[in-house]
Design a protein around this motif. Structure first.
Motif, PDB file in Angstrom:
ATOM      1  N   LYS A 173       0.724  -1.310  -0.117  1.00 30.80           N
ATOM      2  CA  LYS A 173      -0.044   0.033   0.070  1.00 30.80           C
ATOM      3  C   LYS A 173       1.045   1.280   0.080  1.00 30.80           C
ATOM      4  CE  LYS A 173      -2.365  -0.635   3.741  1.00 30.80           C
ATOM      5  NZ  LYS A 173      -3.362  -0.411   4.873  1.00 30.80           N
ATOM      6  N   PRO A 174       1.750   1.483  -1.096  1.00 31.88           N
ATOM      7  CA  PRO A 174       2.379   2.745  -1.097  1.00 31.88           C
ATOM      8  C   PRO A 174       1.531   4.003  -1.038  1.00 31.88           C
ATOM      9  CG  PRO A 174       2.305   1.853  -3.176  1.00 31.88           C
ATOM     10  CD  PRO A 174       1.348   1.003  -2.355  1.00 31.88           C
ATOM     11  N   ALA A 175       1.863   5.002  -0.376  1.00 30.32           N
ATOM     12  CA  ALA A 175       1.092   6.191  -0.667  1.00 30.32           C
ATOM     13  C   ALA A 175       0.964   6.846  -2.035  1.00 30.32           C
ATOM     14  CB  ALA A 175       1.679   7.264   0.293  1.00 30.32           C
ATOM     15  N   LEU A 176       1.862   6.765  -2.781  1.00 26.73           N
ATOM     16  CA  LEU A 176       2.055   7.072  -4.116  1.00 26.73           C
ATOM     17  C   LEU A 176       2.281   6.060  -5.275  1.00 26.73           C
ATOM     18  CD1 LEU A 176       3.543  10.784  -4.165  1.00 26.73           C
ATOM     19  CD2 LEU A 176       1.026  10.030  -4.581  1.00 26.73           C
ATOM     20  N   LYS A 177       1.492   5.926  -6.162  1.00 30.10           N
ATOM     21  CA  LYS A 177       1.949   4.861  -7.246  1.00 30.10           C
ATOM     22  C   LYS A 177       1.778   5.469  -8.763  1.00 30.10           C
ATOM     23  CE  LYS A 177       0.950   0.455  -9.390  1.00 30.10           C
ATOM     24  NZ  LYS A 177       0.046  -0.346  -9.763  1.00 30.10           N
ATOM     25  N   THR A 178       3.062   5.844  -9.261  1.00 30.11           N
ATOM     26  CA  THR A 178       2.943   6.453 -10.496  1.00 30.11           C
ATOM     27  C   THR A 178       3.242   5.569 -11.562  1.00 30.11           C
ATOM     28  OG1 THR A 178       3.786   8.341  -9.490  1.00 30.11           O
ATOM     29  CG2 THR A 178       3.850   8.292 -12.079  1.00 30.11           C
ATOM     30  N   SER A 179       2.105   5.332 -12.945  1.00 31.34           N
ATOM     31  CA  SER A 179       2.309   4.625 -13.742  1.00 31.34           C
ATOM     32  C   SER A 179       2.081   5.230 -15.093  1.00 31.34           C
ATOM     33  CB  SER A 179       1.090   3.641 -13.883  1.00 31.34           C
ATOM     34  OG  SER A 179       0.958   2.957 -12.273  1.00 31.34           O
ATOM     35  N   LEU A 180       3.208   5.440 -15.900  1.00 30.88           N
ATOM     36  CA  LEU A 180       3.240   6.141 -17.062  1.00 30.88           C
ATOM     37  C   LEU A 180       2.813   5.287 -18.283  1.00 30.88           C
ATOM     38  CD1 LEU A 180       6.619   8.564 -16.469  1.00 30.88           C
ATOM     39  CD2 LEU A 180       4.231   8.902 -15.745  1.00 30.88           C
ATOM     40  N   ARG A 229       6.287   3.509 -10.696  1.00 35.05           N
ATOM     41  CA  ARG A 229       7.243   3.964  -9.498  1.00 35.05           C
ATOM     42  C   ARG A 229       6.439   4.040  -8.395  1.00 35.05           C
ATOM     43  NH1 ARG A 229      10.671   9.351  -8.656  1.00 35.05           N
ATOM     44  NH2 ARG A 229      11.950   8.863  -6.951  1.00 35.05           N
ATOM     45  N   GLU A 282       6.279   5.256  -4.207  1.00 34.25           N
ATOM     46  CA  GLU A 282       6.954   6.505  -3.218  1.00 34.25           C
ATOM     47  C   GLU A 282       5.967   6.485  -2.118  1.00 34.25           C
ATOM     48  OE1 GLU A 282       8.334  10.085  -5.405  1.00 34.25           O
ATOM     49  OE2 GLU A 282       6.787   9.415  -6.627  1.00 34.25           O
ATOM     50  N   ASN A 283       6.822   6.667  -1.040  1.00 34.60           N
ATOM     51  CA  ASN A 283       6.056   6.756   0.390  1.00 34.60           C
ATOM     52  C   ASN A 283       6.723   8.261   0.928  1.00 34.60           C
ATOM     53  OD1 ASN A 283       4.248   5.387   1.646  1.00 34.60           O
ATOM     54  ND2 ASN A 283       5.248   3.573   1.564  1.00 34.60           N
ATOM     55  N   PRO A 321       2.640  12.915   1.140  1.00 32.79           N
ATOM     56  CA  PRO A 321       2.409  12.198  -0.054  1.00 32.79           C
ATOM     57  C   PRO A 321       1.642  13.095  -1.139  1.00 32.79           C
ATOM     58  CG  PRO A 321       2.002  10.505   1.787  1.00 32.79           C
ATOM     59  CD  PRO A 321       2.370  11.937   2.369  1.00 32.79           C
ATOM     60  N   ALA A 370      -0.495  11.407 -20.235  1.00 35.25           N
ATOM     61  CA  ALA A 370       0.800  10.553 -20.259  1.00 35.25           C
ATOM     62  C   ALA A 370       1.042   9.654 -19.162  1.00 35.25           C
ATOM     63  CB  ALA A 370       2.050  11.712 -20.400  1.00 35.25           C
ATOM     64  N   GLY A 371       0.127   9.593 -18.181  1.00 36.27           N
ATOM     65  CA  GLY A 371       0.308   8.616 -17.175  1.00 36.27           C
ATOM     66  C   GLY A 371      -0.817   8.778 -16.033  1.00 36.27           C
ATOM     67  N   ALA A 372      -0.792   7.995 -14.947  1.00 34.91           N
ATOM     68  CA  ALA A 372      -1.744   7.990 -14.005  1.00 34.91           C
ATOM     69  C   ALA A 372      -0.806   8.091 -12.535  1.00 34.91           C
ATOM     70  CB  ALA A 372      -2.750   7.051 -14.055  1.00 34.91           C
ATOM     71  N   ILE A 373      -1.669   8.423 -11.591  1.00 41.21           N
ATOM     72  CA  ILE A 373      -0.993   8.356 -10.016  1.00 41.21           C
ATOM     73  C   ILE A 373      -1.925   8.061  -9.067  1.00 41.21           C
ATOM     74  CG2 ILE A 373       0.159   9.430  -8.227  1.00 41.21           C
ATOM     75  CD1 ILE A 373       1.339  11.499 -10.243  1.00 41.21           C
ATOM     76  N   GLU A 374      -1.897   6.904  -8.481  1.00 37.98           N
ATOM     77  CA  GLU A 374      -2.781   6.787  -7.378  1.00 37.98           C
ATOM     78  C   GLU A 374      -2.367   7.090  -6.013  1.00 37.98           C
ATOM     79  OE1 GLU A 374      -3.578   2.330  -8.091  1.00 37.98           O
ATOM     80  OE2 GLU A 374      -2.485   2.910  -9.840  1.00 37.98           O
ATOM     81  N   LEU A 375      -3.003   7.903  -5.371  1.00 38.85           N
ATOM     82  CA  LEU A 375      -2.387   8.290  -4.246  1.00 38.85           C
ATOM     83  C   LEU A 375      -3.484   7.673  -2.940  1.00 38.85           C
ATOM     84  CD1 LEU A 375      -1.275  10.731  -2.075  1.00 38.85           C
ATOM     85  CD2 LEU A 375      -3.392  11.604  -2.228  1.00 38.85           C
ATOM     86  N   ASP A 376      -2.816   7.212  -1.834  1.00 37.38           N
ATOM     87  CA  ASP A 376      -3.449   6.808  -0.802  1.00 37.38           C
ATOM     88  C   ASP A 376      -2.749   7.704   0.473  1.00 37.38           C
ATOM     89  OD1 ASP A 376      -4.723   5.449   1.317  1.00 37.38           O
ATOM     90  OD2 ASP A 376      -4.423   3.451   0.481  1.00 37.38           O
ATOM     91  N   ALA A 424      -2.206   5.605   3.604  1.00 38.43           N
ATOM     92  CA  ALA A 424      -1.418   4.030   3.454  1.00 38.43           C
ATOM     93  C   ALA A 424      -0.251   3.910   4.418  1.00 38.43           C
ATOM     94  CB  ALA A 424      -1.131   3.896   1.855  1.00 38.43           C
ATOM     95  N   GLN A 425       0.482   4.800   4.789  1.00 36.96           N
ATOM     96  CA  GLN A 425       1.618   4.768   5.526  1.00 36.96           C
ATOM     97  C   GLN A 425       0.990   4.453   6.964  1.00 36.96           C
ATOM     98  OE1 GLN A 425       2.926   8.879   5.012  1.00 36.96           O
ATOM     99  NE2 GLN A 425       4.591   8.118   3.381  1.00 36.96           N
TER     100      GLN A 425
END
Lengths: 322, 334
Positions: free
Chosen positions: A251-258, A264, A266-267, B132, B254-260, B263-264
């Motif tokens: 469960k990362p805080a941020l997941k970037t998918s280009l 990538r 990131e936490n 985040p 160009a892409g997507a970002i999932e923020l939770d 989640a920490q």
């Protein structure tokens, strides 16, 4: 404010230089390195550079030496610094040899100097939260710990990493993070058993190990260096009435998918674990704070890692001296 | 040399976030929490005792007596205007809990009062201070996912107790309580205003007999065509491992970002408690918010989160109620 000198100005020193800046307190003003190019780099970053540690100790007399050398060079640098009256920050592992590690811890004690080893998991907020919860009794008496750590093979430019004799391989260099944390949580170890797979062609270095503790608790370790495996860690602690688990990837805080295929995880946190560690180490030197890690603990981590490596080599159960 | 201590007053502990803000202030060496106002004498004097502060049930008199540098307003939503106007009249900077008010009229009056007084009115949107979330904004504004197109967002929670369930004090249920956090973050990331809101709002849907909205699905369109949905429902049961969430899944060309944003956390299954909980290990965003507000007070402004941002987030929540009444999209500004 303490004066600080780097022993070795390679990759780790550059990482730590930035972390000192982020920590916002004292910063290194000296660096010793045998490589003229690295000395030039240290001078460009505003430090006075020396061609040897001895030269730096004698002429600059830093309050603290921050040892950022390859593992096989740790022991002589730590010894020289302590003997010159400096406190020492040392990247993990303290050194590769358990007897030598104990001797360095004893030397620091006899000289009344701090020897603070960078077992950085102790400064990760997730590991600290897990440890506090466990110490608060949330899982009861500990039974089984499981630790997992995967990372990309260090780049070939740092050739010493690829030489077992110089860095100790995946067990002494990578697994030791989790070994130290397990010892912190579970206490004195009794014996080790391990198996290891190395493939020089692909660069895979993979080890599975168990530790049994005097309390009866046990721990399992999985450590992997491989090309493009990515970075991931997990730690789980099961007790007689509960379970704690942390995971860098589920469960990362941020997941970037280009859409071009890069992704990538990131936490982000406001301060990096490295900055928190250096802030604490400086607090110990400058204000007498109680160290969160002492040299005896760092030496015990070396002993446990050495027992695991020996078990993997010899295929036998190895007792751990404590 | 230590800087001169700033004097702070807590204006009501009706909203439970007051406890967190007061703790964050009390931990600072450069701030002294010298007074507590609360119209609930028991709650207020207990908090004052814990803080070593003076208690009064009359805010204007307390401000006149203590002459603080700033106040933190955590009264019921419908009382924000009264307390904010008292601060402005006394020349005291204020940090106001979200939503800024329960009506646009109140929010506008508060803004005007602080403009006249030349004092800072900042809105407590702690989610902006989550590392985040701040990183998400950097990445999107830096162009990493290209042109932002759309986002699917949630701010779920458990049902809160007390005055939150009295519409005359709160202005509504889950929709006014939970729309504003994500609405504010989207406006902050996009640097754009909402132009249209459609919402499905559920009353007593998750909590039978509540008599108030406890579920909301908003569809919000922004200037430039970006659109987002926000689930504001009080849909996390008491046995859920944590209070709720803030998630934003944002898609660009160009892409997507999932923020939770939460989640920490470490998973903790505890047989004594009979449940599994998530123990957060991320930064304390309330502390980062308080730090930034105190910094702004020391510099004499500007407000870290200006009141207009509080008003614009509230407007999106109020438009959602209007949309649900009409069963049709509603154009903004209202």
């Amino acid at each position: 404010m303490a004066t600080i000198g780097f022993a070795g100005y390679g990759f780790m020193a550059r990482v730590r230089r930035d972390a000192y800046a982020a920590a916002g307190g004292s910063r290194p003003s000296f660096a010793a390195d045998t490589d003229p190019a690295r000395r030039a780099e240290a001078e460009a970053a505003g430090m006075k550079a020396f061609a040897s540690i001895e030269d730096m100790l004698e002429r600059a007399r830093p309050d603290v030496v921050d040892v950022c050398l390859p593992t096989h060079l740790h022991a002589p640098a730590v010894r020289a610094s302590l003997e010159a009256g400096a406190h020492v920050f040392c990247e993990k592992p303290l050194c590769a040899n358990p007897a030598e590690a104990r001797a360095l811890a004893a030397l620091a004690a006899s000289r009344g100097r701090l020897l603070l080893v960078g077992h950085i998991l102790r400064f990760f907020p997730d590991y600290r939260t897990l440890l506090n919860s466990y110490r608060n009794g949330d899982v009861g008496a500990p039974g089984v710990a499981r630790a997992r750590r995967l990372t990309n093979r260090p780049p070939e430019s740092r050739a010493w990493y690829c030489d077992d004799a110089l860095c100790g391989g995946v067990i002494l260099d990578l697994m030791i993070h989790d070994i130290d944390f397990a010892l912190l949580a579970l206490g004195a170890p009794e014996r080790a058993f391990a198996r290891r797979a190395c493939d020089p062609a692909s660069g895979l270095d993979f080890a599975l190990a168990t530790l049994r503790f005097k309390s009866g608790a046990m721990a399992h370790f999985e450590a992997c260096w491989a090309a493009n495996i990515g970075f991931r860690y997990e730690f789980e602690l099961a007790g007689d009435r509960g379970l704690l688990h942390i995971d860098s990837a589920s469960k990362p805080a941020l997941k970037t998918s280009l859409y071009d295929g890069c992704s990538r995880l990131e936490n982000p946190t406001s301060k990096s674990p490295m900055a928190l560690q250096l802030e604490h180490f400086l607090d110990c030197v400058e204000n007498g704070a109680e160290p969160l890690i002492n040299a005896d603990e760092a030496a015990l981590a070396v002993a446990a890692a050495d027992a695991i490596a020996r078990s993997a080599r010899e295929g036998k159960v190895v007792a751990i001296e404590t | 040399m230590s800087p001169l201590k700033l004097k702070a007053v807590m204006a009501s502990f009706a909203h439970p976030h007051a406890n967190s803000y007061a703790n964050c202030l009390a931990r600072r060496e450069d701030v002294s929490v010298c007074g507590v106002y609360d119209d609930d004498a028991q709650r207020g004097s207990a908090a004052a005792k814990k803080l070593g502060a003076a208690y009064d049930d009359n805010l204007p008199e307390l401000l006149d007596r203590l002459k603080p540098d700033f106040a933190v307003i955590c009264s019921e939503n419908a009382a924000h205007r009264r307390d904010a106007e008292a601060c402005a009249a006394a020349g005291v900077h204020a940090l106001c809990e979200k939503p800024i008010a329960h009506t646009l009229e109140d929010a506008r009056a508060m803004m005007a009062a602080f403009e006249r007084a030349g004092r800072i009115l900042s809105v407590a949107f702690p989610v902006r201070y989550s590392p985040p979330v701040a990183r998400l904004r950097e990445k999107v504004m830096g162009g990493e996912i290209g042109l932002p197109m759309a986002a699917s967002c949630t701010n779920h929670g458990r049902m809160p107790p007390g005055w939150f369930l009295d519409a005359s004090m709160s202005g509504g249920g889950a929709v006014i309580d939970h729309t504003v956090h994500v609405a504010d973050v989207l406006r902050w990331i996009l640097a754009a205003d909402a132009v249209e809101v459609f919402a499905e709002v559920g009353n007593s849907l998750l909590h039978p007999g509540l008599g108030l909205d406890d579920a909301g699905l908003l569809s919000v369109k922004f200037e430039g065509g970006f659109f987002a949905t926000i689930d504001t429902s009080w849909s996390r049961p008491k046995s859920f491992p944590t209070w709720g969430d803030v998630t934003i899944n944002i898609f660009g060309d160009a892409g997507a970002i999932e923020l939770d944003a939460f989640a920490q956390n470490a998973l903790c299954s505890d047989d004594r408690a009979g449940m599994t909980v998530w123990k957060g290990w991320g930064d304390n965003m309330d502390a980062l918010l308080i730090d930034d507000f105190v910094r702004a007070v020391r510099c004499g402004g500007p407000a870290p989160v200006p009141a207009i941002d509080g008003l614009k987030a509230l407007e999106i929540a109020l438009a959602a109620y209007e949309s649900a009444r009409r069963v049709a999209p509603v154009a903004l500004p209202l």
